[in-house]
Design a protein around this motif. Structure first.
Motif, PDB file in Angstrom:
ATOM      1  N   ALA A  35      -1.693  -1.630  -8.032  1.00 22.97           N
ATOM      2  CA  ALA A  35      -1.204  -1.053  -9.298  1.00 22.97           C
ATOM      3  C   ALA A  35      -1.646  -1.908 -10.484  1.00 22.97           C
ATOM      4  O   ALA A  35      -2.065  -1.388 -11.519  1.00 22.97           O
ATOM      5  N   LYS A  36      -1.568  -3.228 -10.333  1.00 21.23           N
ATOM      6  CA  LYS A  36      -2.003  -4.112 -11.411  1.00 21.23           C
ATOM      7  C   LYS A  36      -3.487  -3.962 -11.695  1.00 21.23           C
ATOM      8  O   LYS A  36      -3.938  -4.184 -12.821  1.00 21.23           O
ATOM      9  N   GLY A  37      -4.239  -3.600 -10.681  1.00 16.91           N
ATOM     10  CA  GLY A  37      -5.658  -3.369 -10.862  1.00 16.91           C
ATOM     11  C   GLY A  37      -6.005  -1.976 -11.341  1.00 16.91           C
ATOM     12  O   GLY A  37      -7.177  -1.653 -11.531  1.00 16.91           O
ATOM     13  N   GLY A  38      -4.990  -1.130 -11.504  1.00 16.14           N
ATOM     14  CA  GLY A  38      -5.229   0.226 -11.976  1.00 16.14           C
ATOM     15  C   GLY A  38      -5.853   1.138 -10.942  1.00 16.14           C
ATOM     16  O   GLY A  38      -6.451   2.154 -11.295  1.00 16.14           O
ATOM     17  N   ASP A  39      -5.693   0.813  -9.662  1.00 15.70           N
ATOM     18  CA  ASP A  39      -6.300   1.604  -8.577  1.00 15.70           C
ATOM     19  C   ASP A  39      -5.371   2.773  -8.241  1.00 15.70           C
ATOM     20  O   ASP A  39      -4.530   2.696  -7.336  1.00 15.70           O
ATOM     21  N   VAL A  40      -5.547   3.885  -8.945  1.00 19.04           N
ATOM     22  CA  VAL A  40      -4.659   5.037  -8.800  1.00 19.04           C
ATOM     23  C   VAL A  40      -4.782   5.649  -7.410  1.00 19.04           C
ATOM     24  O   VAL A  40      -3.772   5.964  -6.762  1.00 19.04           O
ATOM     25  N   ALA A  41      -5.991   5.823  -6.926  1.00 18.82           N
ATOM     26  CA  ALA A  41      -6.197   6.470  -5.630  1.00 18.82           C
ATOM     27  C   ALA A  41      -5.556   5.678  -4.501  1.00 18.82           C
ATOM     28  O   ALA A  41      -4.900   6.243  -3.615  1.00 18.82           O
ATOM     29  N   ARG A  42      -5.722   4.366  -4.505  1.00 17.22           N
ATOM     30  CA  ARG A  42      -5.151   3.545  -3.434  1.00 17.22           C
ATOM     31  C   ARG A  42      -3.627   3.579  -3.470  1.00 17.22           C
ATOM     32  O   ARG A  42      -2.977   3.737  -2.435  1.00 17.22           O
ATOM     33  N   VAL A  43      -3.060   3.461  -4.688  1.00 17.80           N
ATOM     34  CA  VAL A  43      -1.598   3.510  -4.801  1.00 17.80           C
ATOM     35  C   VAL A  43      -1.082   4.861  -4.306  1.00 17.80           C
ATOM     36  O   VAL A  43      -0.066   4.932  -3.597  1.00 17.80           O
ATOM     37  N   PHE A  44      -1.767   5.948  -4.651  1.00 16.44           N
ATOM     38  CA  PHE A  44      -1.337   7.277  -4.224  1.00 16.44           C
ATOM     39  C   PHE A  44      -1.307   7.366  -2.693  1.00 16.44           C
ATOM     40  O   PHE A  44      -0.324   7.854  -2.111  1.00 16.44           O
ATOM     41  N   HIS A  45      -2.339   6.902  -2.037  1.00 18.42           N
ATOM     42  CA  HIS A  45      -2.364   6.965  -0.571  1.00 18.42           C
ATOM     43  C   HIS A  45      -1.312   6.045   0.054  1.00 18.42           C
ATOM     44  O   HIS A  45      -0.700   6.392   1.076  1.00 18.42           O
ATOM     45  N   LEU A  46      -1.078   4.895  -0.543  1.00 17.30           N
ATOM     46  CA  LEU A  46      -0.021   4.011  -0.044  1.00 17.30           C
ATOM     47  C   LEU A  46       1.339   4.687  -0.141  1.00 17.30           C
ATOM     48  O   LEU A  46       2.171   4.587   0.777  1.00 17.30           O
ATOM     49  N   LEU A  47       1.567   5.380  -1.235  1.00 14.05           N
ATOM     50  CA  LEU A  47       2.866   6.046  -1.433  1.00 14.05           C
ATOM     51  C   LEU A  47       3.104   7.131  -0.394  1.00 14.05           C
ATOM     52  O   LEU A  47       4.242   7.344   0.055  1.00 14.05           O
ATOM     53  N   LEU A  48       2.054   7.816   0.021  1.00 14.87           N
ATOM     54  CA  LEU A  48       2.205   8.859   1.034  1.00 14.87           C
ATOM     55  C   LEU A  48       2.620   8.287   2.383  1.00 14.87           C
ATOM     56  O   LEU A  48       3.177   9.009   3.220  1.00 14.87           O
ATOM     57  N   GLU A  49       2.379   6.992   2.613  1.00 15.52           N
ATOM     58  CA  GLU A  49       2.680   6.356   3.897  1.00 15.52           C
ATOM     59  C   GLU A  49       4.084   5.762   3.961  1.00 15.52           C
ATOM     60  O   GLU A  49       4.530   5.342   5.030  1.00 15.52           O
ATOM     61  N   LEU A  50       4.786   5.701   2.843  1.00 17.33           N
ATOM     62  CA  LEU A  50       6.075   5.007   2.812  1.00 17.33           C
ATOM     63  C   LEU A  50       7.156   5.783   3.560  1.00 17.33           C
ATOM     64  O   LEU A  50       7.196   7.008   3.537  1.00 17.33           O
ATOM     65  N   ASP A  51       8.052   5.023   4.193  1.00 17.07           N
ATOM     66  CA  ASP A  51       9.232   5.646   4.788  1.00 17.07           C
ATOM     67  C   ASP A  51      10.402   5.496   3.808  1.00 17.07           C
ATOM     68  O   ASP A  51      10.252   4.966   2.714  1.00 17.07           O
ATOM     69  N   ALA A  52      11.580   5.953   4.189  1.00 17.50           N
ATOM     70  CA  ALA A  52      12.732   5.976   3.291  1.00 17.50           C
ATOM     71  C   ALA A  52      13.120   4.580   2.823  1.00 17.50           C
ATOM     72  O   ALA A  52      13.421   4.355   1.642  1.00 17.50           O
ATOM     73  N   ASP A  53      13.116   3.592   3.765  1.00 15.65           N
ATOM     74  CA  ASP A  53      13.499   2.224   3.393  1.00 15.65           C
ATOM     75  C   ASP A  53      12.487   1.625   2.418  1.00 15.65           C
ATOM     76  O   ASP A  53      12.856   0.917   1.467  1.00 15.65           O
ATOM     77  N   ASP A  54      11.201   1.890   2.665  1.00 17.47           N
ATOM     78  CA  ASP A  54      10.174   1.382   1.759  1.00 17.47           C
ATOM     79  C   ASP A  54      10.346   1.947   0.362  1.00 17.47           C
ATOM     80  O   ASP A  54      10.208   1.236  -0.641  1.00 17.47           O
ATOM     81  N   SER A 112       5.860  -8.191   1.278  1.00 22.36           N
ATOM     82  CA  SER A 112       6.854  -7.134   1.140  1.00 22.36           C
ATOM     83  C   SER A 112       6.154  -5.852   0.748  1.00 22.36           C
ATOM     84  O   SER A 112       5.010  -5.850   0.272  1.00 22.36           O
ATOM     85  N   VAL A 113       6.847  -4.730   0.928  1.00 26.73           N
ATOM     86  CA  VAL A 113       6.261  -3.448   0.564  1.00 26.73           C
ATOM     87  C   VAL A 113       5.949  -3.403  -0.936  1.00 26.73           C
ATOM     88  O   VAL A 113       4.946  -2.824  -1.369  1.00 26.73           O
ATOM     89  N   TRP A 114       6.823  -4.031  -1.739  1.00 31.69           N
ATOM     90  CA  TRP A 114       6.568  -4.075  -3.173  1.00 31.69           C
ATOM     91  C   TRP A 114       5.299  -4.859  -3.489  1.00 31.69           C
ATOM     92  O   TRP A 114       4.484  -4.434  -4.316  1.00 31.69           O
ATOM     93  N   GLU A 115       5.112  -6.007  -2.874  1.00 31.39           N
ATOM     94  CA  GLU A 115       3.919  -6.811  -3.118  1.00 31.39           C
ATOM     95  C   GLU A 115       2.653  -6.062  -2.729  1.00 31.39           C
ATOM     96  O   GLU A 115       1.620  -6.155  -3.407  1.00 31.39           O
ATOM     97  N   ARG A 116       2.730  -5.320  -1.619  1.00 31.28           N
ATOM     98  CA  ARG A 116       1.557  -4.571  -1.185  1.00 31.28           C
ATOM     99  C   ARG A 116       1.209  -3.443  -2.169  1.00 31.28           C
ATOM    100  O   ARG A 116       0.042  -3.079  -2.295  1.00 31.28           O
ATOM    101  N   LEU A 117       2.223  -2.917  -2.821  1.00 27.00           N
ATOM    102  CA  LEU A 117       1.999  -1.820  -3.752  1.00 27.00           C
ATOM    103  C   LEU A 117       1.591  -2.304  -5.135  1.00 27.00           C
ATOM    104  O   LEU A 117       0.712  -1.720  -5.786  1.00 27.00           O
TER     105      LEU A 117
END
Length: 848
Positions: free
Chosen positions: A24-43, A15-20
């Motif tokens: 996040a649990k690993g504290g990877d701020v940069a990766r989470v930030f780039h993932l967030l930029l890719e999300l659509d409205a449903d995500d 799920s989109v939540w699991e991928r995010l």
């Protein structure tokens, strides 16, 4: 658009939540930030649905194990939550307050939203800002600038603007255009101005800020703030270096600054007014008002400046003699010999020029002068000026400490009280007693009142700090309301009070044992240790009533409750109570009877040592050694072993053992000594100590000396209150206190001028006799020998002794003072010694 997320992991679609949540649990701020930029409205909706639950789950765990998730989770909320209110609330959640800033990433994520929505967020963030919490000011400022909305006018937002003010960008900044004209209207100006004085001066020099409005703003702000005026505003005024015309146009305002402004403000105003007077640009009316205002000031520096100015001004124009004499008459009342002498010298010099008004003012005020000065004034102004009668302030009556608050009248009132963020020792006792009372009288009503605590259940409310009295009390209430809920909380690692050292644990241990009683379903009908007096004492008759109630109910006394109750018994017990205790049959009753029969806890000998460890401040300070009696019961031995350690509950300790102030003080002195130059030494504990019964010796003297020598005036005020209470009870340990102060002053541990300020305040409040007893014993060890340089504050000590001696009307032989008074010269030390010697000198014996 290419999706950043992989389609499958481990053979199943994530799920989109699991991928995010994984990065996040690993504290990877940069990766989470780039993932967030890719999300659509449903995500984003899917993530938003999971975020609050996930964060709430983390709160039940140890903070150190999940703190690295804070930054990625904060970004996720900014990107995925829907409404502007929800995003703002998310940013200001308590969990994120210690997380590292990510302003640039937050702004980039917010730019994905419509302009109107971003403007709403900007206004909401600005409204949430506080001077002690300026999180996300940069975010709000960026959104304001980008959206072009009118800048919010909240005080905190404007303070943030001032902190960030830069001469290089001010000209093009819309915030500068909006706030610059209102610069001196910012209530929180002191939070940012000290670091920006140079910036504002440069903006004035560059013409970006108009000079006249800035000067008007400075003077207007000083007038508006009065005694709270900011020194940074004075510094800015000096940086602008006003010319004579700019000063002349504000002469009336400068005069208005003299009566109430801080010393720095009064110095500024005086310099400007004296400059104008010397240039012939000051109206006589304003000169008279200014000199009179200065003469009313208590600060010696300003009074010396007033005398200097008045003397010079009257030489320039003799018609000012009566105005100057009126001011001098006010300075006569200043109980500082050097000032009085200067004022008298000038008054005598002006006597030939004095008019009727000036002569009358001098004659009326001269009666309070020392005898020698009075004679000089009397001779110059017509003679027959009588000495004024001494006003004696009576000491206030004292009782057994502060009045105890009334019991809680209902379960609802009790629950409101236990929900408070802080608790003092009296409230702690009142809460536990109220819980026991209402748990017996109306258990169902109390549980109903406590229901909001449980639905929904919030473990954070009950805290992770095992030694926080607030959390300790809340856990006792939880143990009554829902024992099973309490099982999910960490159990405080607190053993029973008989095996604990320090007084704080007496309180925490009692709370823990009461909680266990409720969890086991036993209940407890009455607390034995609840004080019946503000000093912490328990009336012996009331304690016996409580023990009889426990016996009648067949309930065994809780060990910590019993120990604390016995420690709170007064030293003097009525014979009828001792006889009544013998009739008790329970184990606790027999222990109480033995305690009353044997006289309670023994009084040990306490020795206090001063240690000074170079470059290791926490090892320095006072250490107490208590001679533990061989026959002391084992359960009391920890209380006779003072330990070095930080605590912020010192005011609790005197109430734990109110009949043994030396033992309590032995625990206090280290903490009070290492904090003598800080703001948290908690000298309020001295007030409780002053209400105690029992011998006062070296430990109490050292604790009181630390309070008297504290850098913080508020802490010294508490020491003054303690000294007044001891004086009213006739219990000031004058000899021990003088010996202690002498040692600490000589060793450089305590500053004498601070001690003198306490002695002076106590004299003015009516403790002049006690102050004299202390000063008379202090002087021999602190006065300099012939040829020795006097230490700072000794002349002030002599003056303090003179003030106390004059009110008390004492007569005494002081050979050390007489030796100093007999020296040649006119230094202040010699002058004050002569004044004191003259005041207390014994009448000469008749030779007839």
């Amino acid at each position: 658009m290419r999706r950043f997320f992989p389609a499958r992991v481990g053979g199943g679609r994530m799920s989109v939540w699991e991928r995010l949540v994984k990065p996040a649990k690993g504290g990877d701020v940069a990766r989470v930030f780039h993932l967030l930029l890719e999300l659509d409205a449903d995500d984003r909706k899917a993530v938003a649905a999971q975020l609050p639950r996930h964060l709430s789950g983390l709160r039940t765990q140890d903070w150190w194990s999940w703190r690295h998730q804070l930054r990625p989770l904060r970004l996720a909320g900014v990107a995925c939550l829907g409404g502007a209110a929800a995003v703002t609330a998310w940013l200001f959640r308590r969990e994120f307050q210690w997380a590292e800033r990510d302003d640039e990433r937050v702004i980039l994520l917010l730019r994905q939203r419509p302009a109107e929505w971003r403007a709403d967020v900007a206004r909401r963030i600005a409204a949430r800002l506080r001077l002690n919490d300026m999180r996300h000011w940069e975010v709000a400022a960026a959104l304001v600038r980008e959206t072009g909305i009118e800048p919010p006018d909240g005080d905190a937002f404007m303070v943030g603007w001032l902190r960030a003010l830069d001469p290089g960008t001010a000209a093009t900044d819309p915030l500068f255009a909006a706030f610059a004209p209102r610069l001196f209207e910012i209530d929180g100006l002191g939070e940012a101005l000290p670091e920006q004085v140079g910036t504002i001066a440069r903006l004035v020099e560059d013409g970006l800020l108009e000079r006249k409005p800035v000067i008007d703003g400075i003077v207007g702000r000083l007038l508006r703030d009065g005694p709270s005026a900011l020194s940074a505003v004075v510094v800015l005024h000096d940086r602008l270096d006003l010319d004579i015309d700019e000063s002349a146009g504000r002469a009336r305002d400068y005069t208005r600054l003299l009566p109430a402004g801080p010393v720095a403000v009064a110095d500024l105003a005086l310099a400007q007014l004296r400059r104008l007077e010397e240039a012939g640009r000051l109206e006589e009316e304003l000169f008279a008002e200014a000199v009179e205002a200065l003469a009313f000031r208590p600060e010696k520096k300003l009074l010396r400046a007033a005398l200097s100015w008045a003397g010079d001004a009257v030489l320039r124009d003799a018609r000012r003699a009566d105005v100057v004499l009126a001011a001098l008459s006010l300075i006569f009342a200043q109980d500082t010999l050097a000032l009085q002498e200067r004022a008298v010298r000038l008054a005598v010099k002006l006597a030939p020029q004095a008019g009727q008004a000036g002569r009358e003012a001098v004659r009326q005020a001269a009666g309070g002068l020392p005898e020698e000065l009075l004679e000089r004034v009397s001779a110059a102004y017509g003679g027959d000026i009588a000495a004024a009668e001494v006003t004696v302030t009576p000491l206030p009556a004292v009782g057994q400490g502060p009045a105890l608050p009334a019991p809680y009248a209902s379960p609802e009132q009790l629950v409101r009280a236990v929900s408070a963020r802080e608790v003092d020792p009296h409230t702690f006792e009142r809460l536990l007693a109220g819980l026991v009372e209402w748990a017996r009288r109306a258990p169902d009503a109390l549980r109903e009142a406590l229901r909001p605590w449980l639905e929904p259940f919030d473990p954070v409310f009950f805290g992770h700090d095992r030694e926080d009295p607030v959390h300790a009390v809340r856990r006792v209430f939880l143990a009554f309301a829902s024992p099973e809920a309490g099982d999910s909380l960490p159990r405080p690692a607190i053993r029973q009070p008989p095996t604990l050292g320090g007084f704080k644990q007496l309180y925490l241990g009692r709370a823990d044992e009461l909680a266990r009683s409720f969890e086991q379903g036993d209940g407890y009908p009455v607390l034995l240790a609840t004080p019946t007096a503000g000093s912490g004492h328990v009336d012996p008759g009331v304690l016996l009533d409580r023990l009889e109630l426990l016996e009648a109910a067949g309930v065994r006394a809780l060990p910590g409750d019993l120990v604390q109750a016995l420690l709170r018994l007064p030293r003097d017990l009525p014979d009828m109570c001792v006889r009544r205790a013998r009739r008790l049959t329970s184990e606790a009753g027999r222990a109480c009877a033995a305690w009353m029969r044997d006289g309670g806890a023994p009084d040990p000998r306490v020795t206090v040592h001063l240690r000074s460890e170079r470059n290791v401040s926490y090892l320095s300070g006072l250490r107490s050694v208590v001679d533990v009696p061989d026959d002391l019961p084992e359960e009391l031995r920890p209380l006779y072993r003072p330990q070095a350690g930080f605590a912020y509950t010192l005011e609790w300790w005197p109430l734990a053992m109110p009949s043994h102030p030396e033992i309590v003080a032995a625990h206090l002195v280290w903490m009070m000594s290492i904090g003598i130059d800080s703001s948290d030494a908690q000298a309020q504990a001295l007030v409780g100590l002053a209400h105690a019964d029992g011998p006062l010796g070296s430990a109490v003297a050292h604790a009181l000396a630390c309070g008297m020598g504290h850098a913080n005036p508020a802490e010294r005020a508490a020491a003054t209150d303690a000294l007044l209470t001891l004086a009213a009870r006739g219990r000031v340990p004058a000899q021990a206190l003088a010996q202690t102060l002498t040692k600490l002053v000589v060793e450089g541990f305590v500053k004498l001028n601070r001690v003198v300020s306490v002695l002076d305040d106590a004299t003015q409040a009516g403790a002049h006799e006690a102050v004299w007893e202390v000063v008379a014993r202090l002087l021999p060890g602190l006065l300099p020998q012939e040829g020795e340089r006097p230490r700072a504050g000794v002349a002030d000590l002599l003056a303090a002794g003179a003030r106390a001696a004059r009110i008390a009307g004492v007569r005494a032989e002081l050979p050390d003072v007489a030796a100093v008074a007999a020296r040649k010269g006119s230094s202040r030390l010699v002058q004050e010694a002569r004044r004191l010697q003259h005041l207390v000198a014994l009448p000469e014996k008749s030779t007839l």
